[in-house]
Design a protein around this motif. Structure first.
Motif, PDB file in Angstrom:
ATOM      1  N   GLU A 195      -3.953  -3.470   2.732  1.00  0.00           N
ATOM      2  CA  GLU A 195      -4.333  -2.380   1.838  1.00  0.00           C
ATOM      3  C   GLU A 195      -3.590  -1.097   2.192  1.00  0.00           C
ATOM      4  O   GLU A 195      -3.183  -0.337   1.300  1.00  0.00           O
ATOM      5  N   THR A 196      -3.364  -0.879   3.478  1.00  0.00           N
ATOM      6  CA  THR A 196      -2.636   0.315   3.916  1.00  0.00           C
ATOM      7  C   THR A 196      -1.192   0.300   3.415  1.00  0.00           C
ATOM      8  O   THR A 196      -0.615   1.352   3.122  1.00  0.00           O
ATOM      9  N   ALA A 197      -0.616  -0.874   3.293  1.00  0.00           N
ATOM     10  CA  ALA A 197       0.750  -0.976   2.768  1.00  0.00           C
ATOM     11  C   ALA A 197       0.831  -0.405   1.357  1.00  0.00           C
ATOM     12  O   ALA A 197       1.805   0.271   1.000  1.00  0.00           O
ATOM     13  N   THR A 198      -0.192  -0.647   0.551  1.00  0.00           N
ATOM     14  CA  THR A 198      -0.191  -0.085  -0.810  1.00  0.00           C
ATOM     15  C   THR A 198      -0.402   1.429  -0.767  1.00  0.00           C
ATOM     16  O   THR A 198       0.114   2.154  -1.609  1.00  0.00           O
ATOM     17  N   ASP A 199      -1.163   1.907   0.220  1.00  0.00           N
ATOM     18  CA  ASP A 199      -1.334   3.358   0.391  1.00  0.00           C
ATOM     19  C   ASP A 199       0.006   4.028   0.664  1.00  0.00           C
ATOM     20  O   ASP A 199       0.304   5.099   0.141  1.00  0.00           O
ATOM     21  N   ARG A 200       0.814   3.380   1.506  1.00  0.00           N
ATOM     22  CA  ARG A 200       2.110   3.960   1.861  1.00  0.00           C
ATOM     23  C   ARG A 200       3.061   3.922   0.667  1.00  0.00           C
ATOM     24  O   ARG A 200       3.904   4.812   0.517  1.00  0.00           O
ATOM     25  N   CYS A 201       2.932   2.902  -0.194  1.00  0.00           N
ATOM     26  CA  CYS A 201       3.711   2.893  -1.442  1.00  0.00           C
ATOM     27  C   CYS A 201       3.332   4.088  -2.301  1.00  0.00           C
ATOM     28  O   CYS A 201       4.187   4.739  -2.910  1.00  0.00           O
TER      29      CYS A 201
END
Length: 216
Positions: A195-201
């Motif tokens: 989920e954090t990966a999508t936050d960074r996107c």
């Protein structure tokens, strides 16, 4: 002549300094997300392990690209847009790669073979956001297709919202149905990194939206 046009006159004509590096970094993230989706949908433990290792190699490549952007930022006085935005965008893209690798490493080290639908869905959302990130970055070099960049950023924000919902639903299901505490911790950590990966996107999209506003 507008103030922005005057500044653009002083920007080095050879735009091979930053834009191709950003495009390489974004392309690298897409490649990592493709490997991740392929891995979580594979029934073969051997294939999954090979893909996880490929993700690790790609992340190292991403670190090299990010480092090169930082070096160029230190060497060049004139930049195509704000130095802070260049640094922030490079960092956000690198953070996407870091979190993809982090999720892959955990799935490998924790020996997670039962990759549920929530994990698969988050991986697909990362892939979608990564593709839109690459599309937007490719348009940055001349800022002529502002609408295309804005549309990609909107889609990335939408994907991040979907990822929040999937993550919340996944964690709720863990607490409702998972009776093994160690297994619960493993899955929750993997879900969190995905989920954090999508936050960074979304962070990268926010930087690009800031660039659009400043160069309007």
């Amino acid at each position: 002549m507008s103030l922005n046009s005057i500044f653009q006159y002083f920007v080095p004509k050879d735009k091979k300094i930053f834009f191709p590096l950003f495009e390489q970094a974004a392309n690298n993230v897409v490649a990592m997300s493709n490997c991740l989706v392929e891995a979580v949908n594979s029934a073969s433990p051997v294939t999954r392990e090979e893909l996880y290792k490929q993700i690790d190699k790609l992340e190292n490549r991403g670190d090299e690209i990010t480092h090169q952007i930082y070096l160029e930022l230190g060497k060049n006085f004139i930049t195509p847009f704000d130095r802070e935005d260049i640094h922030s965008l490079a960092t956000a893209i690198d953070d996407v790669a870091d979190n993809i690798q982090g999720a892959a490493n955990r799935m490998l080290l924790y020996r997670i073979d039962d990759l549920n639908d929530h994990i698969k869905k988050l991986c697909e959302l990362i892939q979608q956001a990564s593709i839109d990130l690459e599309k937007a970055i490719k348009e940055l070099k001349d800022l002529r297709n502002v609408r295309n960049i804005a549309d990609s950023c909107i889609r990335i924000n939408s994907v991040e919202n979907q990822a929040d919902y999937v993550f919340d639903r996944a964690v709720a299901d863990l607490f409702l149905y998972e009776t093994d505490a160690i297994r619960l911790i493993k899955y929750k950590e993997i879900l969190s990194v995905l989920e954090t990966a999508t936050d960074r996107c979304e962070d990268a999209a926010n930087v690009m939206e800031s660039i659009l506003v400043k160069n309007a």
